[in-house]
Write a protein that holds these residues in place. Structure first.
Motif, short mmCIF file in Angstrom:
data_model
loop_
_atom_site.label_atom_id
_atom_site.label_comp_id
_atom_site.label_asym_id
_atom_site.label_seq_id
_atom_site.Cartn_x
_atom_site.Cartn_y
_atom_site.Cartn_z
N PHE A 277 0.71 -0.98 0.24
CA PHE A 277 -0.01 0.39 0.28
C PHE A 277 0.89 1.18 -0.22
CE2 PHE A 277 -2.11 3.01 2.07
CZ PHE A 277 -3.18 3.11 1.52
N ILE A 278 1.72 1.14 1.18
CA ILE A 278 2.58 2.29 1.31
C ILE A 278 3.28 2.75 -0.63
CG2 ILE A 278 4.99 3.99 1.70
CD1 ILE A 278 3.64 1.77 4.81
N SER A 279 4.01 1.53 -0.74
CA SER A 279 4.55 1.27 -1.65
C SER A 279 4.07 1.71 -3.50
CB SER A 279 5.19 0.53 -2.52
OG SER A 279 6.00 0.39 -4.07
N ILE A 280 2.94 1.25 -3.69
CA ILE A 280 1.42 2.05 -4.35
C ILE A 280 1.77 3.90 -4.45
CG2 ILE A 280 -0.55 2.33 -5.36
CD1 ILE A 280 -0.27 -0.77 -5.15
N LYS A 281 1.30 3.68 -2.96
CA LYS A 281 1.00 5.39 -2.61
C LYS A 281 2.37 6.79 -2.82
CE LYS A 281 0.56 8.60 1.22
NZ LYS A 281 -0.09 8.90 3.36
N ASN A 282 3.15 6.07 -2.76
CA ASN A 282 4.72 6.40 -2.49
C ASN A 282 4.71 7.12 -4.98
OD1 ASN A 282 5.54 6.74 -0.46
ND2 ASN A 282 6.88 5.09 -0.51
N LYS A 283 3.87 6.00 -5.08
CA LYS A 283 4.26 5.85 -7.03
C LYS A 283 3.20 7.13 -7.29
CE LYS A 283 5.34 1.14 -7.32
NZ LYS A 283 4.90 0.12 -8.31
N LEU A 300 -5.47 14.33 -5.53
CA LEU A 300 -5.12 14.31 -3.83
C LEU A 300 -6.43 13.81 -2.83
CD1 LEU A 300 -3.24 17.31 -4.48
CD2 LEU A 300 -2.57 15.21 -4.07
N LYS A 301 -7.15 14.67 -3.21
CA LYS A 301 -8.58 14.00 -2.76
C LYS A 301 -9.21 12.55 -3.02
CE LYS A 301 -10.88 18.59 -4.05
NZ LYS A 301 -11.75 19.45 -3.99
N LYS A 302 -9.06 11.75 -3.35
CA LYS A 302 -8.68 10.52 -3.60
C LYS A 302 -7.72 9.97 -2.66
CE LYS A 302 -11.34 10.18 -8.14
NZ LYS A 302 -10.89 9.61 -9.89
N VAL A 303 -6.07 10.19 -2.87
CA VAL A 303 -5.58 9.25 -1.42
C VAL A 303 -6.06 9.55 -0.60
CG1 VAL A 303 -2.93 9.96 -1.68
CG2 VAL A 303 -4.13 9.33 -3.97
N GLU A 304 -6.49 10.69 -0.55
CA GLU A 304 -6.38 11.55 0.89
C GLU A 304 -7.80 10.41 1.86
OE1 GLU A 304 -7.36 14.73 3.68
OE2 GLU A 304 -8.20 15.19 1.93
N SER A 354 -8.65 -5.36 -1.42
CA SER A 354 -9.67 -4.65 -1.41
C SER A 354 -9.31 -2.78 -1.91
CB SER A 354 -10.47 -4.82 -1.46
OG SER A 354 -11.57 -4.20 -1.98
N ILE A 355 -8.48 -2.79 -1.11
CA ILE A 355 -8.30 -1.54 -1.03
C ILE A 355 -6.98 -1.36 -1.20
CG2 ILE A 355 -7.66 0.55 0.80
CD1 ILE A 355 -9.55 -0.83 3.42
N ILE A 356 -6.13 -2.08 -1.65
CA ILE A 356 -4.72 -1.95 -2.35
C ILE A 356 -4.92 -2.53 -4.10
CG2 ILE A 356 -2.61 -2.94 -2.85
CD1 ILE A 356 -2.30 -3.87 -0.23
N ASN A 357 -6.62 -3.15 -3.88
CA ASN A 357 -6.94 -3.02 -5.59
C ASN A 357 -7.20 -1.46 -6.34
OD1 ASN A 357 -5.65 -5.99 -5.49
ND2 ASN A 357 -7.54 -6.60 -4.96
N THR A 358 -7.73 -1.21 -5.43
CA THR A 358 -8.91 0.36 -5.71
C THR A 358 -7.84 1.80 -5.71
OG1 THR A 358 -10.62 -0.03 -3.99
CG2 THR A 358 -10.41 1.84 -5.11
N PHE A 359 -6.65 0.98 -4.66
CA PHE A 359 -5.54 1.80 -4.62
C PHE A 359 -4.92 2.08 -6.43
CE2 PHE A 359 -2.27 4.66 -1.83
CZ PHE A 359 -2.93 5.62 -1.88
#
Length: 370
Positions: A277-283, A300-304, A354-359
């Motif tokens: 999850f953190i790796s995808i967020k950093n990307k 940015l809103k979606k990520v938050e 599921s959250i990771i897949n959404t990300f």
């Protein structure tokens, strides 16, 4: 200006020259018998596993403990790879992990592909051994350190020569089981330091040069999943999925059934998925600034929003894991209780996945705007 060790340059040049060209000439002049490539393959497997199973996972990272007999065999097999003694090898490797991608990294990819692959080995520099006090107290490793060259030369060249005598083809045994085998073991191992910091994916840590290259795993007995390894270096696995090619992982687990390996270290699933999850967020954070301002604010809103959802799911799962491990230690009330607890654990994992897949889908859509 760098200085180079000419003995190492000549040695590491002669091995592949004799191994490849010498073997081709020998086969052209005298043919080949099936025992010679078999000798090479078996020798490649044993010496390669000596490095991955022994030098790397057992001694350098202590991802498991092994019976003294297994330690001794791993030391012998690793010595046959002719990559220095365990103490020096582990000193360099631990420093590589501690100083990754800095000027103090012994084989940093930041200094170029050639340096990471073999350049660092041929440099003429003082031999410094640090951070391996625990290994210096190991009697097996002290024995190897004292008699390394006789052991290494004996297993690398004299043994295949003697085996070749048994088949009345000593030169064939030496070429196939000695020089050609060493060429493969050397450069496939070197690929971990060069290719696995150059090509591949970074699913567990986006902010490092280490990469997962699944195909390198087939050449290095499981060491190709290098991004995972640098994120969780104490895990006895490199390939965490059941189908990932990782013979070292399978061997460690297999020997545990006979009590020859124990205290096997394994990272929890929730920590692995959190790293994803953190790796995808950093990307996402890397690509978002490259998009138009309207798109940027939207993402940015979606990520938050997803981050908040992920935090809640992860906190619930990590707290559950603490209770789960305690239950496993004490024992479940009955079969129904055990089944319900495992089911809840499975649901928590699925929710976070599921959250990771959404990300991940968010990242894919964002790349269309870059």
């Amino acid at each position: 200006m760098k200085k180079y060790n000419w003995f190492m340059i000549v040695s590491l040049s002669l091995v592949p020259i004799v191994g490849i060209i010498g073997t081709l000439i020998y086969v052209y002049l005298y043919g080949m018998i099936w025992q010679e490539p078999v000798l090479m393959i078996i020798g490649w497997f044993l010496s390669g596993m000596g490095i991955t199973f022994g030098y790397h996972r057992l001694f350098a990272h202590k991802s498991f403990k092994a019976h003294p007999v297994i330690q001794f065999l791993a030391m012998l097999c690793g010595s046959a790879a002719l990559q220095n003694n365990v103490i020096k090898w582990c000193s360099d490797h631990r420093k590589h992990h501690k100083k990754l991608d800095t000027k103090d990294d012994p084989y940093s990819i930041k200094e170029g592909f050639f340096h990471a692959h073999i350049g660092w080995i041929i440099e003429d520099k003082p031999e410094i051994i640090r951070g391996v006090t625990d290994l210096k107290n190991n009697s097996i490793l002290k024995f190897q350190y004292k008699y390394y060259w006789p052991i290494a030369i004996g297993l690398s060249f004299i043994l295949p020569l003697l085996i070749g005598f048994y088949f009345a083809r000593p030169i064939g045994g030496l070429l196939w089981g000695g020089f050609l085998r060493l060429t493969l073991v050397h450069h496939f191992t070197f690929f971990i330091n060069s290719l696995c910091h150059f090509v591949g994916k970074r699913p567990f840590d986006f902010n490092t040069s280490a990469r997962d290259s699944w195909w390198v795993a087939y050449l290095t007995f499981g060491e190709g999943f290098h991004n995972f390894h640098h994120k969780f270096q104490w895990d006895y696995r490199n390939g965490i999925r059941w189908y990932d090619f990782d013979p070292s992982k399978w061997m460690i687990k297999f020997l545990s059934f006979f009590k020859l390996t124990k205290n096997i270290q394994k990272v929890s699933d929730h920590k692995i998925l959190n790293a994803k999850f953190i790796s995808i967020k950093n990307k996402l954070n890397f690509f978002i600034p490259q998009t138009p301002s309207k798109i940027k604010n939207l993402y940015l809103k979606k990520v938050e929003r997803i981050q908040k959802k992920a935090n809640i799911a992860y906190d619930s799962w990590s707290k559950f894991e603490i209770d789960f491990q305690e239950l496993k230690r004490k024992g479940f009330n009955d079969k129904f209780h055990k089944k319900s607890i495992y089911y809840k654990r499975k649901m928590l994992k699925m929710e976070y996945e599921s959250i990771i897949n959404t990300f991940s889908l968010l990242l894919i859509s964002l790349k269309n705007y870059v």
